[in-house]
Motif scaffolding. Structure first.
Motif: not given
Lengths: 468, 278
Positions: A226, A404, A406, A409
């Motif tokens: 992440s 996008n 991803i 998030r």
């Protein structure tokens, strides 16, 4: 050795044409369409430059290239010097020289433009970069003081590459993360070989690697690790993951078998080399009659790719006219020369198919242009009763891309706007979280390679300031 | 680089592979998948993770040879490295305590249902597992599934092993007997997943299915894997791969699975020829 020519002579010359691959041949191959200047062409064109004392062309360059200086060095036949001059601020010259919309930027700002004789700055940049590559000229960096600070760059498209190079050049330890198997982002998966050969992209990325940037491919920030995890390991982060998600029109029939997003069509062909199927394993469908929906560069790329794959008839369906189309003029011209059929002022309503999901047509309606809308372009309006069916068996939707989610998030405290793009300070590219910066398409929405380059540069400066 | 550390051939067409992939093994959750490329010319092949070990740093995938890419994959052996290996992709299964749940695996779908079954049991569910295949040799991971579940049922289409028939027949009986089933997971061929939904629907029970849509990047970039769920277009790679099966537009999904059938046939024909020449 070539010399500067008298001012009067400069005025007499007309801009030098760049040779191109013959249209009848090129529609059957994926080789580059534009062939580039020879040394003589480049010098001839460079000699036309007025070497303005206060050059306006530079105002039009997001990469801050000292344009008159690199052009002067071409006239002096000091191509190495010219190359190094460009590299001072732009690390992707062979790429930018090919895909930058110079007619909207440096060349538009050139004083010769008023006389319709703007210097072909991009062609000159391309010449210098190609010459340096052919002659194995490398920028050697010695004696850079290491700063012992680590920076993570997310996404290896033009913004990420530029930011990496600028930061490594001043002594930072830079790691560039890429989700796909090859670095380059849109330069690799999006722009076709015939417009931007992948060997050239690989070469310029290789040069950035030589400067000391570590590139980690196959690393999906947001999934493999992440942003929060990266923030623990790195002193600063630049998010440049692009606007990678495709957009659709939400028309009935849009999920029929052979409806492609431009992203899928181009990724299969460019990144996965499906145009060489079955030599490469990834397949791509070749329609007999194809409709490409959209009017931008990506639509042109899709249409011209379909043609080269062997499609008999390619229609470009766009609801406005060529005048409003966001594609570069050069792309429109090339597409037209190659026989792409332009169905302007046409709006698709429905894609028709059979039980098995095969497409057997696309219902469209004719449009006319009304008053300008908020984008300044004239708004298209339906003409009632003009519905017709375009006989096609494959459809490519090229109406732009979206964010996008991803990466976002996985980034606590990094705010996005309602479209999912990162909210940043225009001058510093800083996001709402300290130490995290963002730029390129994931801030602007789908824009150009050179605006991404500009963001990469701005972010590098801001990151350097932040870490001082 | 991701290296193969163990390979087993379980049947003529079924292989299991254990791959060293430290970062992925640390992160992967039941229900997620990886995408691998064998070589520079290869396809990006999505495979659901069958098992993983965080300390030893590996993930396991199980695959059936159906086309060029899987035939090539079957040729790989211990020590070989993949050109590309990414993950974990997709959303993890929603593992929590439901009470009684049923997990169903068909064919190589048994491998995919395995980590979900185990995880559901680990958090305290009573997990009734039903696995099935065409014939005895195609029943895989029986021991692992026995251990991962509370109760295991096995079916074969031809009756060559355990109960003759389809997994859906067992499902119906279990649902008739067990009154408190909260949820069903079903992974396998599209037709099996669809049939499972049809059986569970009258009982008012949700079926979570894992869709093996055709993908390219697997990260939400291309839209190849789009599927209509509850009237909305979803991307299997980032919104899935698991969806509520009752809401899936099965016809469209199955149609889209056939997009490249002709080209795949051509490709595998050429590959087989090439192998014969060698």
């Amino acid at each position: 050795m070539a010399k500067m020519i008298p001012m009067k002579e400069r005025g007499k010359r007309t801009p030098r044409h760049m040779p191109e691959q013959d249209v009848h041949k090129r529609i059957h191959n994926f080789n580059e369409v534009s062939l580039g200047y020879t040394k003589e062409d480049a010098i001839y064109e460079a000699q036309r430059c007025l070497q303005c004392r206060s050059p306006t062309c530079m105002d039009g360059c997001p990469a801050d290239i000292n344009i008159p200086e690199f052009i002067k060095k071409i006239v002096e036949e000091n191509f190495t010097g010219s190359y190094f001059e460009i590299l001072k601020t732009n690390n992707l010259p062979a790429i930018a020289g090919r895909v930058c919309p110079q007619e909207e930027q440096c060349s538009k700002a050139c004083v010769w433009n008023k006389a319709n004789k703007a210097i072909h700055i991009g062609r000159l940049e391309r010449f210098v970069a190609d010459w340096a590559r052919d002659n194995k000229i490398h920028l050697e960096r010695v004696g850079i003081e290491k700063k012992n600070k680590k920076i993570a760059i997310v996404g290896s498209g033009p913004a990420g590459l530029t930011c990496s190079a600028d930061l490594v050049k001043i002594g930072y330890d830079v790691t560039l993360f890429e989700a796909l198997q090859k670095p380059g982002g849109v330069l690799v998966y999006g722009i076709p070989e015939f417009r931007l050969p992948k060997a050239i992209v690989e070469y310029e990325i290789g040069e950035i690697k030589r400067l000391g940037v570590t590139i980690e491919t196959d690393f999906i920030v947001g999934l493999t690790k992440s942003v929060d995890e990266l923030a623990e390991e790195f002193d600063a982060i630049f998010l440049a993951n692009g606007a990678g998600a495709p957009r659709f029109l939400h028309l009935p029939g849009e999920n029929l078998n052979d409806v492609y997003s431009a992203n899928e069509f181009l990724t299969r062909s460019n990144l996965m080399k499906a145009y060489a199927f079955p030599k490469y394993d990834t397949p791509i469908k070749v329609g007999k009659k194809v409709a490409v929906i959209g009017g931008g560069n990506v639509a042109m790329d899709s249409a011209r790719t379909a043609l080269r794959l062997g499609t008999e008839e390619v229609h470009l369906v766009y609801r406005r006219t060529s005048k409003e189309a966001p594609a570069r003029k050069e792309e429109l011209t090339h597409a037209e020369e190659e026989g792409i059929i332009f169905d302007f002022l046409t709006l698709p309503l429905k894609i028709l198919g059979n039980e098995q999901g095969d497409i057997n047509g696309m219902e469209c309606i004719k449009m006319r242009l009304g008053e300008p809308d908020e984008s300044g372009r004239r708004r298209p309006i339906y003409i009632d009763g003009t519905n017709f069916i375009l006989q096609v068996d494959l459809v490519i939707v090229a109406i732009g891309t979206a964010a996008n989610p991803i990466v976002a998030r996985s980034a606590t405290g990094v705010k996005t706007n309602k479209w999912g793009y990162f909210i940043t300070d225009e001058n510093t590219c800083s996001t709402t979280r300290k130490g995290i910066f963002a730029g390129g398409d994931i801030v602007r929405g789908a824009a150009t390679v050179i605006s991404a380059v500009g963001d990469g540069k701005r972010a590098a400066k801001a990151i350097n300031n932040f870490l001082q | 680089m991701s290296k193969i550390i163990r390979v087993e051939k379980w049947h003529d067409v079924i292989y299991s592979m254990w791959i060293k992939a430290l970062q992925i093994s640390m992160k992967v959750q039941p229900g997620q998948f990886v995408i691998l490329m064998i070589d520079e010319k290869g396809e990006r092949i999505p495979l659901t993770v069958a098992d993983y070990h965080r300390e030893e740093g590996w993930v396991q995938v199980v695959f059936q040879t159906v086309g060029t890419s899987t035939m090539k994959l079957a040729q790989m052996s211990i020590g070989d490295e993949f050109f590309s290996f990414i993950g974990p992709l997709g959303k993890p299964s929603e593992i929590k305590k439901y009470g009684t749940v049923i997990t169903i695996g068909g064919g190589t779908g048994i491998a995919c249902i395995h980590p979900i079954t185990r995880a559901l049991k680990e958090v305290g569910n009573k997990v009734i597992a039903i696995i099935g295949a065409r014939t005895k040799e195609l029943i895989i991971m029986e021991e692992e599934m026995k251990e991962a579940s509370t109760e295991l049922h096995i079916t074969t289409d031809d009756g060559s092993y355990m109960r003759k028939g389809f997994v859906t027949e067992v499902l119906k009986e279990v649902l008739q007997g067990e009154k408190n089933v909260r949820k069903v997971w079903a992974i396998g061929p599209a037709i099996m997943m669809k049939a499972t939904c049809a059986v569970a629907k009258p009982f008012g029970i949700d079926v979570i299915v894992s869709l093996n849509a055709i993908m390219v990047d697997g990260t939400g970039m291309c839209g190849s894997c789009r599927v209509t769920v509850g009237g909305q277009t979803k991307y299997t790679c980032v919104d899935g791969p698991e969806f509520n099966g009752h809401l899936v537009e099965w016809r469209e999904f199955m149609n889209r699975l056939t997009r490249y059938t002709e080209l795949e046939k051509l490709s595998s024909k050429m590959y087989k020829k090439k192998c014969q020449r060698k």
